[in-house]
Design a protein around this motif. Structure first.
Motif, short mmCIF file in Angstrom:
data_model
loop_
_atom_site.label_atom_id
_atom_site.label_comp_id
_atom_site.label_asym_id
_atom_site.label_seq_id
_atom_site.Cartn_x
_atom_site.Cartn_y
_atom_site.Cartn_z
N GLN A 1 0.82 -1.22 0.00
CA GLN A 1 0.00 0.00 0.00
C GLN A 1 0.85 1.26 0.00
OE1 GLN A 1 -3.42 0.02 -0.28
NE2 GLN A 1 -3.11 -2.16 -0.58
N ASP A 2 1.98 1.22 0.72
CA ASP A 2 2.84 2.40 0.84
C ASP A 2 4.28 1.97 1.06
OD1 ASP A 2 4.11 4.79 1.32
OD2 ASP A 2 2.92 5.32 3.09
N ALA A 3 5.01 1.86 -0.02
CA ALA A 3 6.40 1.39 0.04
C ALA A 3 7.36 2.45 0.53
CB ALA A 3 6.84 0.89 -1.34
N THR A 4 6.86 3.65 0.83
CA THR A 4 7.75 4.72 1.31
C THR A 4 7.59 4.98 2.81
OG1 THR A 4 6.16 6.50 0.86
CG2 THR A 4 7.66 5.86 -0.94
N ASN A 5 6.83 4.15 3.49
CA ASN A 5 6.60 4.35 4.92
C ASN A 5 7.74 3.72 5.72
OD1 ASN A 5 5.68 3.78 7.67
ND2 ASN A 5 3.71 4.55 6.97
N SER A 6 8.54 4.55 6.36
CA SER A 6 9.73 4.04 7.06
C SER A 6 9.36 3.16 8.25
CB SER A 6 10.62 5.20 7.51
OG SER A 6 10.05 5.90 8.58
N SER A 7 8.21 3.39 8.87
CA SER A 7 7.81 2.55 10.01
C SER A 7 7.57 1.10 9.57
CB SER A 7 6.54 3.10 10.67
OG SER A 7 6.79 4.35 11.23
N TYR A 8 7.01 0.93 8.39
CA TYR A 8 6.80 -0.42 7.87
C TYR A 8 8.13 -1.11 7.63
CZ TYR A 8 2.12 1.51 6.77
OH TYR A 8 0.90 2.12 6.82
N TRP A 9 9.06 -0.37 7.01
CA TRP A 9 10.38 -0.93 6.73
C TRP A 9 11.13 -1.25 8.02
CZ3 TRP A 9 11.46 -3.06 2.39
CH2 TRP A 9 10.90 -2.57 1.19
N THR A 10 11.02 -0.36 9.01
CA THR A 10 11.70 -0.60 10.28
C THR A 10 11.16 -1.85 10.96
OG1 THR A 10 12.20 1.73 10.63
CG2 THR A 10 12.13 0.36 12.59
N SER A 11 9.85 -2.00 11.00
CA SER A 11 9.25 -3.17 11.64
C SER A 11 9.66 -4.45 10.91
CB SER A 11 7.74 -3.04 11.69
OG SER A 11 7.38 -2.00 12.58
N LEU A 12 9.69 -4.39 9.59
CA LEU A 12 10.13 -5.56 8.83
C LEU A 12 11.60 -5.86 9.10
CD1 LEU A 12 9.13 -7.71 6.85
CD2 LEU A 12 9.74 -6.17 4.97
N GLY A 13 12.41 -4.82 9.23
CA GLY A 13 13.82 -5.00 9.59
C GLY A 13 13.98 -5.65 10.95
N ILE A 14 13.18 -5.23 11.90
CA ILE A 14 13.21 -5.84 13.23
C ILE A 14 12.84 -7.31 13.14
CG2 ILE A 14 12.07 -5.85 15.49
CD1 ILE A 14 11.94 -2.73 15.21
N LEU A 15 11.81 -7.60 12.37
CA LEU A 15 11.38 -8.99 12.18
C LEU A 15 12.54 -9.84 11.63
CD1 LEU A 15 8.07 -10.25 10.70
CD2 LEU A 15 10.20 -11.11 9.80
N PHE A 16 13.16 -9.36 10.55
CA PHE A 16 14.27 -10.11 9.96
C PHE A 16 15.44 -10.23 10.94
CE2 PHE A 16 12.55 -8.94 5.60
CZ PHE A 16 12.16 -10.24 5.30
N GLY A 17 15.69 -9.17 11.71
CA GLY A 17 16.76 -9.22 12.70
C GLY A 17 16.49 -10.28 13.76
N GLU A 18 15.24 -10.36 14.22
CA GLU A 18 14.88 -11.38 15.21
C GLU A 18 15.08 -12.78 14.66
OE1 GLU A 18 10.92 -10.68 16.66
OE2 GLU A 18 11.54 -8.91 17.80
N LEU A 19 14.91 -12.93 13.35
CA LEU A 19 15.09 -14.23 12.71
C LEU A 19 16.55 -14.46 12.28
CD1 LEU A 19 11.84 -14.29 10.53
CD2 LEU A 19 12.28 -15.53 12.67
N MET A 20 17.41 -13.51 12.62
CA MET A 20 18.83 -13.55 12.26
C MET A 20 19.04 -13.59 10.74
SD MET A 20 20.40 -13.09 15.04
CE MET A 20 22.09 -13.37 14.57
N GLN A 21 18.10 -13.01 10.01
CA GLN A 21 18.25 -12.84 8.56
C GLN A 21 18.80 -11.43 8.35
OE1 GLN A 21 14.56 -13.86 6.58
NE2 GLN A 21 14.43 -15.83 7.62
N LEU A 22 20.11 -11.33 8.50
CA LEU A 22 20.74 -10.02 8.62
C LEU A 22 20.75 -9.23 7.31
CD1 LEU A 22 23.65 -10.97 11.05
CD2 LEU A 22 21.31 -10.24 11.56
N LYS A 23 20.93 -9.90 6.19
CA LYS A 23 20.96 -9.16 4.91
C LYS A 23 19.61 -8.50 4.61
CE LYS A 23 22.72 -9.48 0.22
NZ LYS A 23 21.74 -9.26 -0.80
N PRO A 24 18.49 -9.24 4.70
CA PRO A 24 17.20 -8.57 4.47
C PRO A 24 16.92 -7.48 5.52
CG PRO A 24 16.90 -10.95 4.47
CD PRO A 24 18.32 -10.69 4.84
N ALA A 25 17.36 -7.71 6.77
CA ALA A 25 17.16 -6.69 7.81
C ALA A 25 17.92 -5.42 7.44
CB ALA A 25 17.62 -7.21 9.17
N TYR A 26 19.15 -5.60 6.97
CA TYR A 26 20.00 -4.47 6.55
C TYR A 26 19.30 -3.68 5.44
CZ TYR A 26 24.24 -2.02 5.07
OH TYR A 26 25.16 -1.06 4.74
#
Length: 173
Positions: free
Chosen positions: A79-104
């Motif tokens: 819906q909104d690929a420019t929303n930084s909060s969405y990207w941050t939350s997704l980064g946190i999710l990937f970080g928790e899963l130790m998927q560091l490249k997608p989190a980065y």
């Protein structure tokens, strides 16, 4: 009491989307995540709003229900690929899963879309710390502190890295 107000509004109209959303968010803030999701699901079923979907994602993330959180965040980003909060939350999710490249990549996008958010720098710093890149993490924490000098968590994380490195250098001597 805010919750009493929302419950009263829902007693008058059980399909009051705004009251359902706010009641859900209030429960989220109180760590009553199952109750939060119940309200948010009802709100989303009545009116498919991205903000409600994002609130659901935040609940799922806290509950460590990563697949559900991912699905919600993916829809939000559609819906909104420019929303930084969405990207941050997704980064946190990937970080928790130790998927560091997608989190980065997610944190890079978050900063691209909101370079003035100290939270974005802080979260990126946490990822870099997790990735054993303490010097780069300090740079991110410094940027967060530059934007918000009162960002206590960024100060604390930075000091933690600095004290670890001074302890290591003292043990080497």
């Amino acid at each position: 009491d805010a919750m009493q107000t929302y419950k009263y509004a829902l007693m008058l109209d059980e399909k009051n989307v705004k009251a359902l959303k706010y009641a859900g968010w209030l429960h989220f803030q109180q760590d009553k995540l199952d109750e939060a999701l119940e309200y948010l699901r009802k709100a989303y079923d009545l009116k498919e709003e991205t903000v409600t979907l994002f609130m659901k994602a935040r609940c799922y993330l806290k509950l460590k229900q990563h697949n559900k959180a991912y699905d919600c965040l993916h829809k939000c980003l559609m819906q909104d690929a420019t929303n930084s909060s969405y990207w941050t939350s997704l980064g946190i999710l990937f970080g928790e899963l130790m998927q560091l490249k997608p989190a980065y990549e997610c944190f890079t996008n978050a900063l691209k879309f909101d370079p003035k958010s100290p939270e974005n720098y802080f979260n990126f710093g946490c990822l870099l710390e997790l990735s054993n890149q303490p010097n780069d993490a300090i740079i991110m924490y410094d940027k967060a502190i530059e934007i918000n000098p009162h960002f206590q968590l960024a100060h604390t994380r930075k000091m933690g890295i600095c004290s670890q490195s001074s302890t290591k250098s003292n043990t080497l001597e």
